[in-house]
Write a protein that holds these residues in place. Structure first.
Motif, PDB file in Angstrom:
ATOM      1  N   GLN A   3      31.301  -0.895  77.873  1.00  0.00           N
ATOM      2  CA  GLN A   3      30.318  -1.540  77.013  1.00  0.00           C
ATOM      3  C   GLN A   3      28.956  -0.862  77.020  1.00  0.00           C
ATOM      4  OE1 GLN A   3      30.378  -5.476  76.258  1.00  0.00           O
ATOM      5  NE2 GLN A   3      32.586  -5.493  76.412  1.00  0.00           N
ATOM      6  N   LEU A   4      28.843   0.250  77.745  1.00  0.00           N
ATOM      7  CA  LEU A   4      27.570   0.969  77.792  1.00  0.00           C
ATOM      8  C   LEU A   4      27.467   2.029  76.705  1.00  0.00           C
ATOM      9  CD1 LEU A   4      27.212   1.451  81.655  1.00  0.00           C
ATOM     10  CD2 LEU A   4      26.375  -0.423  80.227  1.00  0.00           C
ATOM     11  N   LEU A   5      28.551   2.273  76.000  1.00  0.00           N
ATOM     12  CA  LEU A   5      28.571   3.277  74.940  1.00  0.00           C
ATOM     13  C   LEU A   5      28.862   2.605  73.610  1.00  0.00           C
ATOM     14  CD1 LEU A   5      30.667   6.071  76.714  1.00  0.00           C
ATOM     15  CD2 LEU A   5      28.185   5.866  76.618  1.00  0.00           C
ATOM     16  N   TYR A   6      28.178   3.062  72.579  1.00  0.00           N
ATOM     17  CA  TYR A   6      28.419   2.546  71.230  1.00  0.00           C
ATOM     18  C   TYR A   6      28.517   3.729  70.284  1.00  0.00           C
ATOM     19  CZ  TYR A   6      27.388   0.573  66.629  1.00  0.00           C
ATOM     20  OH  TYR A   6      27.425   0.241  65.295  1.00  0.00           O
ATOM     21  N   ARG A   7      29.591   3.779  69.556  1.00  0.00           N
ATOM     22  CA  ARG A   7      29.777   4.798  68.522  1.00  0.00           C
ATOM     23  C   ARG A   7      30.139   4.081  67.230  1.00  0.00           C
ATOM     24  NH1 ARG A   7      27.885   6.964  72.140  1.00  0.00           N
ATOM     25  NH2 ARG A   7      28.382   8.956  73.142  1.00  0.00           N
ATOM     26  N   ARG A   8      29.386   4.357  66.205  1.00  0.00           N
ATOM     27  CA  ARG A   8      29.629   3.666  64.952  1.00  0.00           C
ATOM     28  C   ARG A   8      30.877   4.199  64.261  1.00  0.00           C
ATOM     29  NH1 ARG A   8      25.418   2.672  60.007  1.00  0.00           N
ATOM     30  NH2 ARG A   8      26.801   1.401  58.764  1.00  0.00           N
ATOM     31  N   ARG A   9      31.664   3.277  63.744  1.00  0.00           N
ATOM     32  CA  ARG A   9      32.850   3.648  62.983  1.00  0.00           C
ATOM     33  C   ARG A   9      32.437   3.912  61.536  1.00  0.00           C
ATOM     34  NH1 ARG A   9      37.102  -1.000  65.115  1.00  0.00           N
ATOM     35  NH2 ARG A   9      36.963  -0.479  67.353  1.00  0.00           N
ATOM     36  N   ILE A  10      32.353   5.166  61.209  1.00  0.00           N
ATOM     37  CA  ILE A  10      31.836   5.544  59.889  1.00  0.00           C
ATOM     38  C   ILE A  10      32.857   5.247  58.792  1.00  0.00           C
ATOM     39  CG2 ILE A  10      30.927   7.467  58.527  1.00  0.00           C
ATOM     40  CD1 ILE A  10      29.991   8.724  61.114  1.00  0.00           C
ATOM     41  N   VAL A  11      34.129   5.447  59.097  1.00  0.00           N
ATOM     42  CA  VAL A  11      35.159   5.277  58.069  1.00  0.00           C
ATOM     43  C   VAL A  11      35.447   3.801  57.826  1.00  0.00           C
ATOM     44  CG1 VAL A  11      37.551   5.782  57.467  1.00  0.00           C
ATOM     45  CG2 VAL A  11      36.158   7.502  58.660  1.00  0.00           C
ATOM     46  N   ALA A  12      35.505   3.001  58.898  1.00  0.00           N
ATOM     47  CA  ALA A  12      35.868   1.592  58.755  1.00  0.00           C
ATOM     48  C   ALA A  12      34.735   0.826  58.077  1.00  0.00           C
ATOM     49  CB  ALA A  12      36.160   0.987  60.120  1.00  0.00           C
ATOM     50  N   PRO A  13      35.005   0.103  57.003  1.00  0.00           N
ATOM     51  CA  PRO A  13      33.953  -0.672  56.323  1.00  0.00           C
ATOM     52  C   PRO A  13      33.558  -1.901  57.144  1.00  0.00           C
ATOM     53  CG  PRO A  13      36.068  -1.115  55.303  1.00  0.00           C
ATOM     54  CD  PRO A  13      36.319  -0.040  56.313  1.00  0.00           C
ATOM     55  N   ARG A  14      32.303  -2.298  57.003  1.00  0.00           N
ATOM     56  CA  ARG A  14      31.820  -3.474  57.714  1.00  0.00           C
ATOM     57  C   ARG A  14      31.989  -4.713  56.833  1.00  0.00           C
ATOM     58  NH1 ARG A  14      29.604  -3.268  62.280  1.00  0.00           N
ATOM     59  NH2 ARG A  14      28.801  -5.363  61.953  1.00  0.00           N
ATOM     60  N   PRO A  15      32.193  -5.881  57.454  1.00  0.00           N
ATOM     61  CA  PRO A  15      32.269  -7.115  56.660  1.00  0.00           C
ATOM     62  C   PRO A  15      30.972  -7.354  55.896  1.00  0.00           C
ATOM     63  CG  PRO A  15      33.070  -7.461  58.899  1.00  0.00           C
ATOM     64  CD  PRO A  15      32.450  -6.095  58.874  1.00  0.00           C
ATOM     65  N   GLU A  16      31.092  -7.891  54.729  1.00  0.00           N
ATOM     66  CA  GLU A  16      29.928  -8.119  53.879  1.00  0.00           C
ATOM     67  C   GLU A  16      28.967  -9.110  54.532  1.00  0.00           C
ATOM     68  OE1 GLU A  16      28.841  -9.540  49.322  1.00  0.00           O
ATOM     69  OE2 GLU A  16      30.904  -9.611  50.065  1.00  0.00           O
ATOM     70  N   GLY A  17      27.675  -8.765  54.486  1.00  0.00           N
ATOM     71  CA  GLY A  17      26.649  -9.650  55.030  1.00  0.00           C
ATOM     72  C   GLY A  17      26.386  -9.488  56.506  1.00  0.00           C
ATOM     73  N   THR A  18      27.074  -8.570  57.196  1.00  0.00           N
ATOM     74  CA  THR A  18      26.859  -8.373  58.622  1.00  0.00           C
ATOM     75  C   THR A  18      25.906  -7.203  58.847  1.00  0.00           C
ATOM     76  OG1 THR A  18      28.788  -6.920  58.811  1.00  0.00           O
ATOM     77  CG2 THR A  18      29.132  -9.283  59.148  1.00  0.00           C
ATOM     78  N   LEU A  19      25.371  -7.135  60.058  1.00  0.00           N
ATOM     79  CA  LEU A  19      24.445  -6.081  60.441  1.00  0.00           C
ATOM     80  C   LEU A  19      25.179  -5.060  61.291  1.00  0.00           C
ATOM     81  CD1 LEU A  19      22.529  -8.467  59.636  1.00  0.00           C
ATOM     82  CD2 LEU A  19      20.878  -7.506  61.247  1.00  0.00           C
ATOM     83  N   ALA A  20      24.937  -3.787  61.035  1.00  0.00           N
ATOM     84  CA  ALA A  20      25.592  -2.712  61.773  1.00  0.00           C
ATOM     85  C   ALA A  20      24.813  -2.431  63.051  1.00  0.00           C
ATOM     86  CB  ALA A  20      25.692  -1.454  60.907  1.00  0.00           C
ATOM     87  N   LEU A  21      24.847  -3.376  63.983  1.00  0.00           N
ATOM     88  CA  LEU A  21      24.102  -3.256  65.224  1.00  0.00           C
ATOM     89  C   LEU A  21      25.074  -3.301  66.398  1.00  0.00           C
ATOM     90  CD1 LEU A  21      21.066  -5.596  64.471  1.00  0.00           C
ATOM     91  CD2 LEU A  21      21.155  -3.107  64.348  1.00  0.00           C
ATOM     92  N   PRO A  22      24.698  -2.707  67.535  1.00  0.00           N
ATOM     93  CA  PRO A  22      25.614  -2.654  68.680  1.00  0.00           C
ATOM     94  C   PRO A  22      25.621  -3.953  69.473  1.00  0.00           C
ATOM     95  CG  PRO A  22      23.578  -1.509  69.195  1.00  0.00           C
ATOM     96  CD  PRO A  22      23.473  -1.929  67.762  1.00  0.00           C
ATOM     97  N   GLY A  23      26.638  -4.084  70.317  1.00  0.00           N
ATOM     98  CA  GLY A  23      26.708  -5.208  71.242  1.00  0.00           C
ATOM     99  C   GLY A  23      26.910  -6.539  70.550  1.00  0.00           C
ATOM    100  N   ASP A  24      26.324  -7.576  71.162  1.00  0.00           N
ATOM    101  CA  ASP A  24      26.496  -8.921  70.610  1.00  0.00           C
ATOM    102  C   ASP A  24      25.723  -9.133  69.323  1.00  0.00           C
ATOM    103  OD1 ASP A  24      24.000  -8.803  71.683  1.00  0.00           O
ATOM    104  OD2 ASP A  24      24.106 -10.709  72.759  1.00  0.00           O
ATOM    105  N   MET A  25      24.879  -8.164  68.922  1.00  0.00           N
ATOM    106  CA  MET A  25      24.154  -8.304  67.661  1.00  0.00           C
ATOM    107  C   MET A  25      25.035  -8.041  66.445  1.00  0.00           C
ATOM    108  SD  MET A  25      20.362  -6.822  68.345  1.00  0.00           S
ATOM    109  CE  MET A  25      20.975  -5.178  68.664  1.00  0.00           C
TER     110      MET A  25
END
Length: 488
Positions: free
Chosen positions: A97-119
């Motif tokens: 849980q100390l590393l975060y890598r954004r999934r560029i290919v996978a789309p995010r659910p509408e209305g969510t924030l692309a933030l790491p962790g519990d955010m």
């Protein structure tokens, strides 16, 4: 914070902050210390009852370790209080849980924030009436909105004007306390690298670059060189609605996130009126695009000047988060920056004047964000809390007198702080709990160390004590650098 001296007229009044209470459950011992002492005492008593002698030696590692972890302090806190911090850190380390890598290919659910962790659970909502971007946290049950605020330099005002503005700001905080529906009020002051756009626009509007004179040419060259190397200050206020406390009003307003937005809009109107009465100039509630730019520049500070020059870039919350985050024990690395968060563990103990944070606020050459999180308490809750503290202090004093323990000056000072809070509450002031955080950003690890040392020295000049929040830098950064009214 409570005033302890009365002055006449418009003289600036010195104030004194309440101490950070260190009173435990019994005789200054916290719950964790009592558990450790209880385990050690039980092992010692059991060894005595079973015959003593060699059993005392066999049980020595237990009760000696209990004594050590209960009373030996490291970093200003007993060893036993480091156990949950280290355990949580170990669990996060083994769980990746100390590393975060954004999934560029996978789309995010509408209305969510692309933030790491519990955010990642945060949701965005656009208020149809004000156009403000609201951030909904479904887990903690809060709805947060932010407003930009402009104000004159406080240290340059005369004492009478400073006194008037401090009094007006006190009324703003009292207004927040009376509501009973506000979860937190965050004051966020940031230094940002300046792209020079403002200087260039001012020179083109007020200067005379076309006359060809030596003065105009020199001034234009100076603006070109100094603009990108400068910095500017930006202040925002974040208002967070407690949806659980305002449940009845939300149901009356239609329920759901729309009803919560209607209730929050009432608090927004009240806050704007209070800010204008305090001679603060709110620039309007931040839209989702403006919040996205703030989030992007917090994680990727190098992109700030580019986003400022091109106002339409980076306006989507779905792409505002970081691409990569690496958390270590004492710092955080994101896209183009290294970050470290300091906690203001002690405010000035002696009498001080407003503006005491000027050495920290006006420090140059350091990119940092200062977040003051104010948690208001309703009057009835504050009265009960103060009454409970008074009973506990008096009970502890009687217990110490019974066993012959001497009462030190810090315990008496904490009790006087409680009496002062009760007096201020009776006088009509609000009671708030303050948390001060300083997020420091630098492009390299070595520059971050130098910047942290500079801010620590500036805090000493402000009569404040700071501590590095080890083992929780990611959560501390979101509370200190983002306008989301998050807690650590």
């Amino acid at each position: 914070m409570a005033s302890t001296e009365q002055t006449t007229g418009t003289e600036l009044e010195p104030v004194k902050f309440s101490r950070l209470t260190r009173r435990g459950v019994i005789l200054g011992l916290s719950v964790s210390q009592m558990i450790a002492v209880g385990i050690g005492g039980a092992a010692l008593v059991l060894a005595f009852y079973m015959g003593g002698g060699i059993l005392l030696a066999y049980s020595a590692p237990i009760w000696v370790l209990a004594i050590v972890v209960a009373w030996v302090r490291v970093g200003g806190r007993p060893l036993v209080e480091w156990v949950p911090v280290c355990a949580w850190w170990a669990w996060r380390t083994t769980g990746g849980q100390l590393l975060y890598r954004r999934r560029i290919v996978a789309p995010r659910p509408e209305g969510t924030l692309a933030l790491p962790g519990d955010m990642a659970r945060l949701r965005e909502y656009v208020d149809p009436e004000t156009g403000a971007g609201m951030i909904h946290d479904p887990t903690s049950g809060t709805l947060t909105v932010a407003v930009g605020v402009t104000h004159p330099a406080f240290v340059l005002l005369d004492p009478a004007e400073q006194h008037r503005r401090v009094t007006s700001w006190g009324r703003v905080l009292a207004t927040v306390c009376r509501s009973g529906r506000v979860s937190a009020l965050q004051v966020l002051e940031r230094t940002l690298p300046d792209s020079g756009q403002g200087l260039a626009e001012w020179w083109s509007a007020h200067g005379s670059p076309i006359d060809g004179s030596w003065v105009a040419t020199t001034y234009a060259e100076l603006i070109d060189r100094a603009g990108p190397a400068g910095e500017r200050h930006a202040t925002t206020l974040s208002l967070s609605l407690d949806m659980r406390a305002a449940g009845r009003q939300i149901r009356t307003a239609g329920g759901g996130i729309r009803g919560a937005a209607n209730v929050l809009r009432q608090e927004m109107s009240t806050l704007l009126a209070a800010l204008r009465a305090a001679d603060l100039d709110p620039s309007g509630w931040l839209s989702t695009g403006e919040i996205a730019v703030m989030l992007r520049t917090a994680y990727d500070p190098a992109i700030g000047p580019t986003l400022e020059r091109h106002g339409q870039l980076g306006q989507q919350l779905a792409t505002a988060g970081p691409v990569a985050v690496v958390e270590t024990w004492d710092r955080l690395r994101t896209d183009s920056g290294y970050h470290a968060v300091l906690w203001i563990s002690e405010w000035p103990r002696a009498m001080t004047y407003p503006g005491f944070l000027a050495p920290v606020m006006l420090s140059t050459g350091v990119q940092r964000s200062i977040s003051l999180l104010c948690t208001p308490m309703r009057t009835d809750q504050a009265v009960r809390d103060i009454r409970k503290k008074k009973v506990e202090y008096i009970s502890d004093q009687a217990q110490r007198a019974r066993i012959g323990q001497i009462e030190d000056a810090s315990q008496s000072a904490e009790y006087q702080d409680v009496l002062r809070q009760e007096s201020d509450l009776t006088a009509g002031h609000g009671l708030l709990r303050y948390t001060g955080l300083i997020a420091i950003t630098a492009p390299t690890s070595d520059e971050l160390d130098s910047a942290v040392a500079a801010i620590e020295q500036a805090a000493i000049q402000s009569s404040c004590e700071t501590r590095l929040l080890v083992g929780q830098q990611a959560a501390a950064f979101t509370a200190a650098a983002l306008p989301l009214a998050r807690r650590v």
